[in-house]
Design an enzyme around this catalytic site. Structure first.
Site, PDB file in Angstrom:
ATOM      1  N   ASP A 127     -21.328  60.501 -47.744  1.00 40.31           N
ATOM      2  CA  ASP A 127     -21.982  61.344 -46.744  1.00 40.31           C
ATOM      3  C   ASP A 127     -23.397  61.673 -47.196  1.00 40.31           C
ATOM      4  O   ASP A 127     -23.627  62.009 -48.371  1.00 40.31           O
ATOM      5  CB  ASP A 127     -21.182  62.635 -46.540  1.00 40.31           C
ATOM      6  CG  ASP A 127     -21.674  63.433 -45.349  1.00 40.31           C
ATOM      7  OD1 ASP A 127     -21.233  63.119 -44.226  1.00 40.31           O
ATOM      8  OD2 ASP A 127     -22.495  64.342 -45.541  1.00 40.31           O
ATOM      9  N   GLU A 171     -23.507  60.618 -40.102  1.00 40.61           N
ATOM     10  CA  GLU A 171     -24.079  60.212 -41.394  1.00 40.61           C
ATOM     11  C   GLU A 171     -22.997  59.904 -42.420  1.00 40.61           C
ATOM     12  O   GLU A 171     -23.247  59.926 -43.621  1.00 40.61           O
ATOM     13  CB  GLU A 171     -25.003  61.324 -41.934  1.00 40.61           C
ATOM     14  CG  GLU A 171     -24.314  62.615 -42.303  1.00 40.61           C
ATOM     15  CD  GLU A 171     -24.187  63.607 -41.167  1.00 40.61           C
ATOM     16  OE1 GLU A 171     -24.078  64.811 -41.447  1.00 40.61           O
ATOM     17  OE2 GLU A 171     -24.196  63.178 -39.986  1.00 40.61           O
TER      18      GLU A 171
END
Length: 259
Positions: A127, A171
């Site tokens: 992430d 993301e």
């Protein structure tokens, strides 16, 4: 009557022999060179008919070849279109990585293969840290640029046939890979962290910008579970801990087949 019968038989043979020869030639001929001339005396009408039938037969064979070529061409085009549609259905449009649909499907396959080989499986969630701030500060287009660059880096770091890298959404990326040595895996992941932290993100007039990633990793015997949700749950908890402890770091847990 005997004389008439004799000449009738001779006449019948005179007609039937060339006709049988003509029919045989027309049935087996595939190209011009296959047609033989009638090897015995033939009535002019049958010879003319033979020549006309040869022309028609060759035209028919040519049309069949053209039709077959068109069918093969259309079949190739259809197969190519189907492959392209399948690829598009399994690919993240922005980054070019596999998408979640592909990952979900192939996790089952790879976990099964690793289990049969008694190999270890690594399941990682990656992430981007504080990515919302990048979007708010520099705009979503630059944010997309950063995602694309990170995807390229991940593909370079994990390029074995047994590696599957996918964008899970936003993301967040996911990765499964065969793990031969946990210590080497930790070292490799540290290299990835440092590489991205040092990478200069610059697109157009925006940049240079720095960003970092956090990773949660579950690793262990592939037979630990054939349910992706169980692997994801462990890796996701690790990711939460990595974020909570300051980001730009990896949290790894070795799962056990003993439950």
């Amino acid at each position: 009557l005997l004389t008439a019968s004799f000449f009738a038989k001779r006449f019948a043979i005179h007609l039937s022999r060339p006709l049988a020869f003509v029919m045989k030639q027309l049935s087996k001929a595939k190209k011009t060179g296959d047609f033989r001339d009638v090897p015995f005396e033939t009535p002019t009408e049958i010879e003319e008919l033979y020549q006309e039938l040869k022309v028609n037969r060759l035209a028919l064979l040519q049309n069949q070849d053209e039709l077959q070529e068109q069918v093969l061409k259309r079949t190739r085009e259809l197969n190519q279109a189907n492959r392209k549609l399948t690829e598009q259905a399994n690919t993240d449009i922005l980054t070019g990585l596999h998408n979640r649909r592909y990952f979900d499907k192939h996790f089952i396959l790879m976990q099964s293969i690793f289990s049969r080989n008694k190999s270890q499986l690594m399941y990682a969630i990656i992430d981007l840290d504080l990515f919302k701030k990048i979007n708010d500060t520099h705009g979503h287009l630059f944010g997309d640029f950063c995602l694309i660059e990170v995807a390229k880096i991940l593909k370079r770091f994990f390029n074995r046939e047994s590696d599957i890298v996918a964008r899970f959404g936003g993301e967040e990326f996911v990765l499964i890979s065969q793990c031969d040595d946990v210590e080497l895996l930790i070292k490799r992941m540290d290299e990835l962290l440092k590489y991205i932290a040092a990478y200069v993100f610059q697109g157009g007039l925006i940049g240079p910008v720095k960003l970092t990633i956090s990773m949660g990793i579950a690793v262990g015997e592939a037979s630990y579970s054939n349910q992706q949700e169980e692997w994801f749950s462990v890796a996701d908890k690790c990711l939460y801990d990595a974020k909570h402890n300051g980001r730009n770091q990896t949290k790894l847990v070795v799962v056990s087949t003993v439950k």
